[in-house]
Design a protein around this motif. Structure first.
Motif, PDB file in Angstrom:
ATOM      1  N   TYR A 141     -11.954   3.801  73.550  1.00  0.00           N
ATOM      2  CA  TYR A 141     -12.626   4.722  74.472  1.00  0.00           C
ATOM      3  C   TYR A 141     -14.102   4.370  74.620  1.00  0.00           C
ATOM      4  N   PHE A 142     -14.756   4.010  73.505  1.00  0.00           N
ATOM      5  CA  PHE A 142     -16.168   3.636  73.526  1.00  0.00           C
ATOM      6  C   PHE A 142     -16.305   2.152  73.178  1.00  0.00           C
ATOM      7  N   HIS A 143     -15.675   1.310  73.960  1.00  0.00           N
ATOM      8  CA  HIS A 143     -15.654  -0.124  73.666  1.00  0.00           C
ATOM      9  C   HIS A 143     -16.961  -0.758  74.143  1.00  0.00           C
ATOM     10  N   SER A 144     -17.516  -1.683  73.307  1.00  0.00           N
ATOM     11  CA  SER A 144     -18.724  -2.392  73.730  1.00  0.00           C
ATOM     12  C   SER A 144     -18.435  -3.316  74.902  1.00  0.00           C
ATOM     13  N   THR A 145     -17.189  -3.797  74.989  1.00  0.00           N
ATOM     14  CA  THR A 145     -16.775  -4.581  76.146  1.00  0.00           C
ATOM     15  C   THR A 145     -16.393  -3.609  77.262  1.00  0.00           C
ATOM     16  N   THR A 146     -17.222  -3.510  78.272  1.00  0.00           N
ATOM     17  CA  THR A 146     -17.020  -2.528  79.327  1.00  0.00           C
ATOM     18  C   THR A 146     -15.761  -2.849  80.113  1.00  0.00           C
ATOM     19  N   HIS A 147     -14.797  -1.960  80.061  1.00  0.00           N
ATOM     20  CA  HIS A 147     -13.559  -2.139  80.811  1.00  0.00           C
ATOM     21  C   HIS A 147     -13.696  -1.422  82.141  1.00  0.00           C
ATOM     22  N   LYS A 148     -13.710  -2.190  83.201  1.00  0.00           N
ATOM     23  CA  LYS A 148     -13.824  -1.623  84.530  1.00  0.00           C
ATOM     24  C   LYS A 148     -12.643  -2.065  85.379  1.00  0.00           C
ATOM     25  N   GLY A 149     -12.477  -1.390  86.500  1.00  0.00           N
ATOM     26  CA  GLY A 149     -11.463  -1.799  87.449  1.00  0.00           C
ATOM     27  C   GLY A 149     -10.063  -1.743  86.875  1.00  0.00           C
ATOM     28  N   LEU A 150      -9.272  -2.753  87.210  1.00  0.00           N
ATOM     29  CA  LEU A 150      -7.876  -2.784  86.794  1.00  0.00           C
ATOM     30  C   LEU A 150      -7.750  -2.881  85.281  1.00  0.00           C
ATOM     31  N   GLU A 151      -8.591  -3.693  84.659  1.00  0.00           N
ATOM     32  CA  GLU A 151      -8.557  -3.810  83.198  1.00  0.00           C
ATOM     33  C   GLU A 151      -8.844  -2.466  82.545  1.00  0.00           C
ATOM     34  N   MET A 207       2.186 -11.827  85.188  1.00  0.00           N
ATOM     35  CA  MET A 207       2.502 -10.636  85.982  1.00  0.00           C
ATOM     36  C   MET A 207       1.280 -10.031  86.663  1.00  0.00           C
ATOM     37  N   MET A 208       0.244 -10.828  86.867  1.00  0.00           N
ATOM     38  CA  MET A 208      -0.966 -10.333  87.527  1.00  0.00           C
ATOM     39  C   MET A 208      -0.632  -9.817  88.925  1.00  0.00           C
ATOM     40  N   PRO A 209      -1.065  -8.603  89.281  1.00  0.00           N
ATOM     41  CA  PRO A 209      -0.762  -8.053  90.611  1.00  0.00           C
ATOM     42  C   PRO A 209      -1.324  -8.926  91.739  1.00  0.00           C
ATOM     43  N   HIS A 210      -0.641  -8.913  92.852  1.00  0.00           N
ATOM     44  CA  HIS A 210      -1.070  -9.694  94.015  1.00  0.00           C
ATOM     45  C   HIS A 210      -2.452  -9.223  94.481  1.00  0.00           C
ATOM     46  N   GLY A 211      -3.342 -10.171  94.708  1.00  0.00           N
ATOM     47  CA  GLY A 211      -4.689  -9.856  95.156  1.00  0.00           C
ATOM     48  C   GLY A 211      -5.694  -9.756  94.036  1.00  0.00           C
ATOM     49  N   CYS A 212      -5.253  -9.909  92.782  1.00  0.00           N
ATOM     50  CA  CYS A 212      -6.152  -9.869  91.620  1.00  0.00           C
ATOM     51  C   CYS A 212      -5.999 -11.163  90.839  1.00  0.00           C
ATOM     52  N   TRP A 213      -7.006 -11.509  90.062  1.00  0.00           N
ATOM     53  CA  TRP A 213      -6.978 -12.758  89.304  1.00  0.00           C
ATOM     54  C   TRP A 213      -7.901 -12.664  88.098  1.00  0.00           C
ATOM     55  N   LEU A 214      -7.659 -13.571  87.166  1.00  0.00           N
ATOM     56  CA  LEU A 214      -8.474 -13.691  85.951  1.00  0.00           C
ATOM     57  C   LEU A 214      -9.344 -14.930  86.087  1.00  0.00           C
ATOM     58  N   LYS A 215     -10.656 -14.740  86.027  1.00  0.00           N
ATOM     59  CA  LYS A 215     -11.591 -15.854  86.158  1.00  0.00           C
ATOM     60  C   LYS A 215     -12.816 -15.594  85.309  1.00  0.00           C
ATOM     61  N   GLU A 216     -13.148 -16.576  84.464  1.00  0.00           N
ATOM     62  CA  GLU A 216     -14.317 -16.480  83.585  1.00  0.00           C
ATOM     63  C   GLU A 216     -14.298 -15.189  82.775  1.00  0.00           C
ATOM     64  N   GLN A 218     -12.944 -12.386  83.295  1.00  0.00           N
ATOM     65  CA  GLN A 218     -13.081 -11.146  84.036  1.00  0.00           C
ATOM     66  C   GLN A 218     -11.894 -10.973  84.981  1.00  0.00           C
ATOM     67  N   ILE A 219     -11.422  -9.715  85.097  1.00  0.00           N
ATOM     68  CA  ILE A 219     -10.374  -9.390  86.050  1.00  0.00           C
ATOM     69  C   ILE A 219     -11.043  -8.949  87.350  1.00  0.00           C
ATOM     70  N   SER A 220     -10.749  -9.652  88.426  1.00  0.00           N
ATOM     71  CA  SER A 220     -11.316  -9.318  89.727  1.00  0.00           C
ATOM     72  C   SER A 220     -10.194  -9.125  90.734  1.00  0.00           C
ATOM     73  N   CYS A 221     -10.453  -8.286  91.731  1.00  0.00           N
ATOM     74  CA  CYS A 221      -9.480  -8.045  92.793  1.00  0.00           C
ATOM     75  C   CYS A 221     -10.128  -8.339  94.138  1.00  0.00           C
ATOM     76  N   HIS A 222      -9.305  -8.776  95.076  1.00  0.00           N
ATOM     77  CA  HIS A 222      -9.812  -9.178  96.388  1.00  0.00           C
ATOM     78  C   HIS A 222     -10.437  -8.007  97.127  1.00  0.00           C
ATOM     79  N   SER A 223      -9.861  -6.829  96.958  1.00  0.00           N
ATOM     80  CA  SER A 223     -10.366  -5.643  97.643  1.00  0.00           C
ATOM     81  C   SER A 223     -10.030  -4.406  96.825  1.00  0.00           C
ATOM     82  N   LYS A 224     -10.580  -3.272  97.255  1.00  0.00           N
ATOM     83  CA  LYS A 224     -10.275  -2.012  96.591  1.00  0.00           C
ATOM     84  C   LYS A 224      -8.801  -1.677  96.717  1.00  0.00           C
TER      85      LYS A 224
END
Length: 278
Positions: A141-151, A207-216, A218-224
């Motif tokens: 819950y209070f992780h130093s690694t900030t979990h944002k977005g899909l992660e 099983m990464m959802p379509h439109g999202c990817w793992l890079k450097e 970080q989990i990023s998505c193409h759009s909201k």
């Protein structure tokens, strides 16, 4: 940021313990409902008692090995950088604290069961286990690694499952004869293990959802919209796991009742049927 192996290893430990807890709880209840008691750990029968404490050894040794990986291997012993805690390895230090608590629980339970130096009642062991789950809850819950977005969404669902582990374990200390509470504890631990696996395969696997990817890292998505679709997929995955576990629990109860069912169990069902008809 985590990794595939970093989720699979603890997931395996939780899954093994959870499945064994469910089966043992069901077998003990159908064997004699009147003498049923909540157990925070379950002995392995047979083999002349040589594997009786296998679950506790699995918890203690598994947590210790994972602790060594997080504290010694992943950090490369670089705990300090420029006179302060190394920010690159804060998440490893936090994971180590969580694993240390599960190691302490396994060790204390072994000392309580195998020696006369620390005789603790089952309720006390339940509260110690709940403390370990609480530390895990606070970590994610209070992780130093900030979990944002899909992660962050996947870890939010994990936190909810950990909270269920805490509540069921604490309740077991106060309702020591409740079969539903003991069974719920096993289900919660199993779901936590399965969700670690699901997170590993979704965020760090195929099983990464379509439109999202793992890079450097970080989990990023193409759009909201892609991120929202990923979150909806996570909801469906969790629902599927819950449904699968519940079906497996019902199946295990049916198998256990047919093989180990006590006459007292049939009489309880007959009484319940009579009450329903009235």
């Amino acid at each position: 940021m985590g990794s595939f192996k970093g989720h699979v290893l603890p997931g395996t430990l939780f899954l093994l313990v959870g499945v064994w807890h469910i089966w043992s709880s069901v077998v003990r209840y159908v064997g004699n409902p009147k003498t049923f008691r909540v157990r925070v750990w379950n002995p392995v029968p047979g083999f002349d008692g040589r594997l009786k404490y296998l679950e506790l050894y699995l918890v203690a040794i598994g947590a210790f090995i994972d602790l060594c990986i997080e504290l010694l291997y992943s950090t490369h012993l670089k705990f300090v950088a420029d006179g302060v805690s190394n920010p690159s390895h804060l998440n490893n230090l936090e994971h180590s604290g969580m694993l240390l608590m599960f190691f302490i629980f396994g060790l204390v339970a072994l000392l309580s069961e195998k020696t006369r130096f620390l005789p603790l009642p089952e309720g006390a062991l339940c509260l110690i286990a709940a403390t370990a789950f609480s530390v895990e809850y606070l970590l994610f819950y209070f992780h130093s690694t900030t979990h944002k977005g899909l992660e962050g969404y996947y870890h939010l669902l994990l936190v909810l499952l950990i909270g269920l582990c805490i509540m069921s374990t604490v309740t077991g200390a106060f309702l020591p004869t409740s079969f539903p509470v003991d069974l719920c504890s096993g289900i919660a631990i199993t779901l936590q293990g399965l969700w670690f696996y699901q997170t590993a395969f979704t965020l760090y696997g195929p099983m990464m959802p379509h439109g999202c990817w793992l890079k450097e890292s970080q989990i990023s998505c193409h759009s909201k919209d892609s991120e929202v679709r990923g979150e909806l997929l996570a909801n469906f995955q969790l629902f599927s796991l819950v449904l699968s576990v519940l079906v497996a629990v019902v199946g295990s109860y049916a198998v256990a009742a047919s093989r180990y069912g006590h006459s007292e169990l049939r009489s309880l069902h007959a009484i319940q049927d009579g009450l329903d008809q009235d």
